[in-house]
Design a protein around this motif. Structure first.
Motif, PDB file in Angstrom:
ATOM      1  N   MET A  73      36.870  55.794  48.120  1.00 44.17           N
ATOM      2  CA  MET A  73      37.634  54.919  47.253  1.00 44.17           C
ATOM      3  C   MET A  73      38.505  54.012  48.162  1.00 44.17           C
ATOM      4  N   SER A  74      38.414  52.683  47.998  1.00 41.36           N
ATOM      5  CA  SER A  74      39.119  52.024  48.885  1.00 41.36           C
ATOM      6  C   SER A  74      40.772  52.082  48.893  1.00 41.36           C
ATOM      7  N   ASP A  75      41.527  51.488  49.694  1.00 41.41           N
ATOM      8  CA  ASP A  75      42.944  51.545  49.068  1.00 41.41           C
ATOM      9  C   ASP A  75      43.355  50.051  48.546  1.00 41.41           C
ATOM     10  N   VAL A  76      42.187  49.283  48.327  1.00 39.70           N
ATOM     11  CA  VAL A  76      42.625  48.053  47.819  1.00 39.70           C
ATOM     12  C   VAL A  76      41.644  47.769  46.664  1.00 39.70           C
ATOM     13  N   LEU A  77      42.417  47.253  45.437  1.00 39.33           N
ATOM     14  CA  LEU A  77      41.207  46.928  44.311  1.00 39.33           C
ATOM     15  C   LEU A  77      41.466  45.501  44.013  1.00 39.33           C
ATOM     16  N   VAL A  78      40.503  44.718  43.958  1.00 37.44           N
ATOM     17  CA  VAL A  78      40.361  43.201  43.629  1.00 37.44           C
ATOM     18  C   VAL A  78      40.112  43.171  42.190  1.00 37.44           C
ATOM     19  N   ILE A  79      41.171  42.812  41.303  1.00 35.89           N
ATOM     20  CA  ILE A  79      40.753  42.480  39.862  1.00 35.89           C
ATOM     21  C   ILE A  79      40.470  40.910  39.538  1.00 35.89           C
ATOM     22  N   ILE A  80      39.576  41.060  38.953  1.00 35.11           N
ATOM     23  CA  ILE A  80      38.834  39.914  38.385  1.00 35.11           C
ATOM     24  C   ILE A  80      38.679  39.780  36.995  1.00 35.11           C
ATOM     25  N   PRO A  81      39.693  38.891  36.439  1.00 37.45           N
ATOM     26  CA  PRO A  81      39.502  38.806  34.790  1.00 37.45           C
ATOM     27  C   PRO A  81      38.347  37.774  34.445  1.00 37.45           C
ATOM     28  N   THR A  82      37.586  38.192  33.341  1.00 39.77           N
ATOM     29  CA  THR A  82      36.554  37.230  33.032  1.00 39.77           C
ATOM     30  C   THR A  82      36.464  36.865  31.440  1.00 39.77           C
TER      31      THR A  82
END
Ligand SMILES: Nc1nc2c(ncn2[C@@H]2O[C@H](COP(=O)(O)OP(=O)(O)O[C@H]3O[C@H](CO)[C@@H](O)[C@H](O)[C@@H]3O)[C@@H](O)[C@H]2O)c(=O)[nH]1
Length: 249
Positions: free
Chosen positions: A1-10
């Motif tokens: 698991m990365s320490d960073v999450l990129v949230i992309i709303p669609t």
């Protein structure tokens, strides 16, 4: 698991979604991605579901029943991210308005440069770094940011920016259920609340390039929510320092 999450709303992003996912995963830093889709009629979610097989444990999908606004989609994503334990959470559009190559600069501003919130900013140093927007949209966005600064005194140049990295403590401290705005004005409210809580907000210069594929979901009700909501927000509370802010808000 990365320490960073990129949230992309669609919402209806089938022309962009696979390309943006691959562009994020091609960065030097390993980012995880969460797509929050509002049951897009164009079946954006099906494309994401197919890609999960290729990127297991890195690509995640949450599908909500209906379109209830950009702000609520992000709140849904933030709660998901906090439950999973990500250290840094980034907001990003699906349509390449935000350049995936800038992700690392936003992350670094928080991870190594001490920012609690790093805003990908179009309006630093008196410039307007926007490509392909018509003059009406440039003026709307620029004056909206000026308006918010005058009404709230927040020391952020691009308050409506939607390309932002949050340290997890910021989202843990703000009561996410207290967020009032459901549309794009939510971007203003979250930055305002972070500032009110005394968090360190830094801006990183970016160039915003309007989408080539698909359509913007901006509409009149989103604009009026921002105009009247900002005044209400200002009347409901002025900024506090971190020491005394915990008991307010
Ligand atoms: N799940 C979900 N996603 C949505 C919704 N509305 C928009 N989105 C998604 O949110 C992203 C941005 O939507 P656009 O409609 O492309 O935004 P924009 O007009 O280019 O506005 C951008 O600039 C604004 C400031 O000028 C920003 O406030 C905004 O966040 C965004 O970055 C896209 O990925 C779009 O699919 C919604 O109701 N639900």
């Amino acid at each position: 698991m990365s320490d960073v999450l990129v949230i992309i709303p669609t919402y209806n992003e089938r022309e962009n979604i696979e390309l943006i996912i691959r562009a994020v995963f091609s960065q030097k830093k390993a980012f995880d991605i969460l797509i929050v889709d509002d049951n897009s009629p164009d079946k954006t979610a099906e494309i994401v579901a197919d890609l999960i097989g290729e990127f297991p444990e890195r690509l995640f999908l949450e599908v909500r029943n209906e379109k209830t606004g950009l702000g609520t989609a992000y709140i849904h994503g933030f709660k998901w991210a906090l439950k999973k334990g990500y250290e840094y959470i980034i907001e990003m559009d699906a349509d390449f308005s935000h350049n995936p190559n800038d992700l690392i600069r936003l992350y670094a501003e928080c991870a190594t440069n001490n920012a609690d919130v790093a805003v990908g900013s179009r309006y630093l140093k008196g410039q307007i770094n926007v490509v392909n927007w018509d003059i009406k949209r440039i003026l709307l966005s620029y004056f909206a940011s000026q308006y918010v600064r005058i009404v709230t005194s927040i020391p952020v140049k691009d308050t409506t920016a939607g390309f932002v990295c949050y340290r997890k403590e910021v989202l843990e401290t703000i009561d996410l259920d207290s967020i009032q705005f459901v549309g794009y004005a939510f971007q203003i409210e979250l930055k305002f609340k972070a500032w009110k809580r005394g968090f360190n907000i830094k801006e990183v210069s970016i160039i915003f390039t309007d989408r080539i594929r698909g359509k913007s979901k901006m509409n009149g009700s989103i604009i009026s929510e921002a105009i009247f909501g900002v005044l209400k927000m200002r009347l409901n509370g002025l900024p506090n320092t971190k020491e005394n802010a915990k008991s307010t808000d």
